[in-house]
Motif scaffolding. Sequence first.
Motif, mmCIF file in Angstrom:
data_model
loop_
_atom_site.group_PDB
_atom_site.id
_atom_site.type_symbol
_atom_site.label_atom_id
_atom_site.label_comp_id
_atom_site.label_asym_id
_atom_site.label_seq_id
_atom_site.Cartn_x
_atom_site.Cartn_y
_atom_site.Cartn_z
ATOM 1 N N MET A 1 1.440 -1.379 -0.153
ATOM 2 C CA MET A 1 0.105 0.156 0.038
ATOM 3 C C MET A 1 0.229 1.214 -0.149
ATOM 4 S SD MET A 1 -3.021 1.236 2.306
ATOM 5 C CE MET A 1 -2.003 1.858 4.177
ATOM 6 N N LEU A 2 0.933 2.057 -0.959
ATOM 7 C CA LEU A 2 1.424 3.479 -0.960
ATOM 8 C C LEU A 2 0.871 4.252 -0.225
ATOM 9 C CD1 LEU A 2 1.149 4.019 -4.587
ATOM 10 C CD2 LEU A 2 3.034 2.875 -3.025
ATOM 11 N N VAL A 3 1.902 5.070 0.749
ATOM 12 C CA VAL A 3 1.496 6.105 1.784
ATOM 13 C C VAL A 3 0.915 7.635 1.071
ATOM 14 C CG1 VAL A 3 1.563 7.290 3.895
ATOM 15 C CG2 VAL A 3 2.960 4.665 3.513
ATOM 16 N N LYS A 4 1.676 7.870 0.361
ATOM 17 C CA LYS A 4 1.482 9.095 -0.589
ATOM 18 C C LYS A 4 0.101 9.812 -0.978
ATOM 19 C CE LYS A 4 3.106 10.453 -4.805
ATOM 20 N NZ LYS A 4 4.683 10.904 -5.465
ATOM 21 N N PRO A 5 -0.727 9.026 -1.624
ATOM 22 C CA PRO A 5 -2.157 9.256 -1.819
ATOM 23 C C PRO A 5 -3.240 9.775 -1.144
ATOM 24 C CG PRO A 5 -2.160 7.198 -3.129
ATOM 25 C CD PRO A 5 -0.370 7.560 -2.635
ATOM 26 N N TRP A 6 -2.600 8.901 0.385
ATOM 27 C CA TRP A 6 -3.002 9.065 1.467
ATOM 28 C C TRP A 6 -2.991 10.130 2.852
ATOM 29 C CZ3 TRP A 6 -7.635 5.779 2.169
ATOM 30 C CH2 TRP A 6 -7.521 4.642 0.390
ATOM 31 N N LEU A 7 -1.415 10.099 1.735
ATOM 32 C CA LEU A 7 -1.687 11.886 2.822
ATOM 33 C C LEU A 7 -2.548 12.636 1.120
ATOM 34 C CD1 LEU A 7 2.528 11.140 3.047
ATOM 35 C CD2 LEU A 7 0.150 11.277 5.034
ATOM 36 N N PHE A 8 -1.840 12.917 0.771
ATOM 37 C CA PHE A 8 -3.097 13.596 -0.304
ATOM 38 C C PHE A 8 -4.228 13.739 -0.127
ATOM 39 C CE2 PHE A 8 0.304 13.037 -3.779
ATOM 40 C CZ PHE A 8 1.123 13.774 -3.511
ATOM 41 N N LEU A 9 -4.614 12.650 0.695
ATOM 42 C CA LEU A 9 -6.114 12.843 0.406
ATOM 43 C C LEU A 9 -6.393 12.822 2.365
ATOM 44 C CD1 LEU A 9 -9.087 11.620 -0.184
ATOM 45 C CD2 LEU A 9 -8.706 8.937 1.049
ATOM 46 N N LEU A 10 -5.868 12.521 2.898
ATOM 47 C CA LEU A 10 -6.199 13.507 4.094
ATOM 48 C C LEU A 10 -5.878 15.453 4.143
ATOM 49 C CD1 LEU A 10 -3.621 11.412 6.485
ATOM 50 C CD2 LEU A 10 -6.210 11.721 6.754
ATOM 51 N N ALA A 11 -4.743 15.610 3.152
ATOM 52 C CA ALA A 11 -4.201 17.006 2.629
ATOM 53 C C ALA A 11 -5.815 17.329 2.144
ATOM 54 C CB ALA A 11 -3.131 17.598 2.384
ATOM 55 N N ALA A 12 -6.321 16.754 1.346
ATOM 56 C CA ALA A 12 -7.847 17.366 1.037
ATOM 57 C C ALA A 12 -8.911 17.339 1.904
ATOM 58 C CB ALA A 12 -8.207 16.167 0.227
ATOM 59 N N ILE A 13 -8.758 16.421 2.732
ATOM 60 C CA ILE A 13 -9.912 16.198 3.791
ATOM 61 C C ILE A 13 -10.404 17.130 4.567
ATOM 62 C CG2 ILE A 13 -10.755 15.021 6.257
ATOM 63 C CD1 ILE A 13 -10.157 12.789 4.318
ATOM 64 N N ALA A 14 -8.556 17.474 5.355
ATOM 65 C CA ALA A 14 -7.995 18.958 6.186
ATOM 66 C C ALA A 14 -8.768 20.326 5.755
ATOM 67 C CB ALA A 14 -6.924 18.533 6.486
ATOM 68 N N ALA A 15 -8.000 20.565 4.221
ATOM 69 C CA ALA A 15 -8.575 21.844 2.921
ATOM 70 C C ALA A 15 -9.821 21.765 3.130
ATOM 71 C CB ALA A 15 -8.435 21.785 2.060
ATOM 72 N N SER A 45 -8.480 21.663 -1.107
ATOM 73 C CA SER A 45 -9.343 20.218 -1.116
ATOM 74 C C SER A 45 -9.447 19.505 -2.715
ATOM 75 C CB SER A 45 -10.447 20.366 -0.455
ATOM 76 O OG SER A 45 -11.046 19.808 -0.234
ATOM 77 N N PHE A 46 -10.168 20.349 -3.094
ATOM 78 C CA PHE A 46 -9.910 19.571 -5.088
ATOM 79 C C PHE A 46 -9.018 19.556 -5.292
ATOM 80 C CE2 PHE A 46 -14.677 20.951 -4.159
ATOM 81 C CZ PHE A 46 -15.549 19.997 -4.474
ATOM 82 N N TYR A 47 -7.464 20.053 -5.667
ATOM 83 C CA TYR A 47 -6.694 20.057 -5.846
ATOM 84 C C TYR A 47 -5.609 19.048 -5.229
ATOM 85 C CZ TYR A 47 -1.255 19.616 -6.337
ATOM 86 O OH TYR A 47 -0.151 19.269 -6.182
ATOM 87 N N PHE A 48 -5.803 18.747 -3.557
ATOM 88 C CA PHE A 48 -5.200 17.406 -2.664
ATOM 89 C C PHE A 48 -6.297 16.545 -3.874
ATOM 90 C CE2 PHE A 48 -3.197 20.106 0.189
ATOM 91 C CZ PHE A 48 -1.845 19.916 -0.346
ATOM 92 N N LEU A 49 -7.468 16.483 -3.792
ATOM 93 C CA LEU A 49 -8.048 15.441 -3.985
ATOM 94 C C LEU A 49 -7.710 15.010 -5.521
ATOM 95 C CD1 LEU A 49 -10.677 13.391 -3.083
ATOM 96 C CD2 LEU A 49 -12.852 15.202 -4.567
ATOM 97 N N ALA A 50 -7.854 15.343 -6.442
ATOM 98 C CA ALA A 50 -7.674 15.235 -8.079
ATOM 99 C C ALA A 50 -6.291 14.529 -7.891
ATOM 100 C CB ALA A 50 -7.160 16.506 -8.727
ATOM 101 N N THR A 51 -4.919 14.911 -7.163
ATOM 102 C CA THR A 51 -4.324 14.305 -7.383
ATOM 103 C C THR A 51 -3.804 13.199 -6.310
ATOM 104 O OG1 THR A 51 -2.477 16.417 -6.951
ATOM 105 C CG2 THR A 51 -1.600 14.315 -6.070
ATOM 106 N N THR A 52 -5.115 12.340 -5.786
ATOM 107 C CA THR A 52 -5.173 11.073 -4.724
ATOM 108 C C THR A 52 -5.564 10.821 -6.431
ATOM 109 O OG1 THR A 52 -5.958 12.673 -2.324
ATOM 110 C CG2 THR A 52 -6.325 10.596 -2.979
ATOM 111 N N MET A 53 -6.141 11.381 -7.101
ATOM 112 C CA MET A 53 -7.331 10.090 -7.774
ATOM 113 C C MET A 53 -6.334 9.335 -8.971
ATOM 114 S SD MET A 53 -10.902 11.619 -8.539
ATOM 115 C CE MET A 53 -11.978 11.934 -7.396
ATOM 116 N N GLN A 54 -5.092 10.354 -8.868
ATOM 117 C CA GLN A 54 -3.664 9.546 -9.913
ATOM 118 C C GLN A 54 -3.402 8.585 -9.732
ATOM 119 O OE1 GLN A 54 -0.994 12.302 -10.081
ATOM 120 N NE2 GLN A 54 -1.729 14.290 -10.805
#
Length: 114
Positions: A1-15, A45-54
């Motif tokens: 499991m990759l940690v990076k996308p989950w960190l992006f997702l947490l950043a999206a949620i926080a924003a 938030s949408f920026y980090f959400l889009a990044t997570t979707m990569q």
Amino acid sequence: MLVKPWLFLLAAIAAEISGVTTMKLVSDSGSWEALLFMYAMIGLSFYFLATTMQYLPMALTYATWETIGLIAIAFIGFRFFGEQVSTLKLVGMGVLLVGVMLVNLGVPHQVEES
């Protein structure tokens, strides 16, 4: 499991949480600075959400973002704004959590790093 996308997702949620909480404050005060901050946080938030979707499937990303954000906002509304949390609301949030877990279980866990 990759940690990076989950960190992006947490950043999206926080924003998102920051933006929506500020939205409530703006509705009470009408401050232009708060309004600009709100738009910035929602955009971030949408920026980090889009990044997570990569890295993660769209259904999993969106369901997790929306559910955790909703639960956090419900808690903030209850704790800081005197909003009520009824039994039905709690049951609804529980159903959403179960739904996110089911979506997560349905996702192939060999997500490739880009």
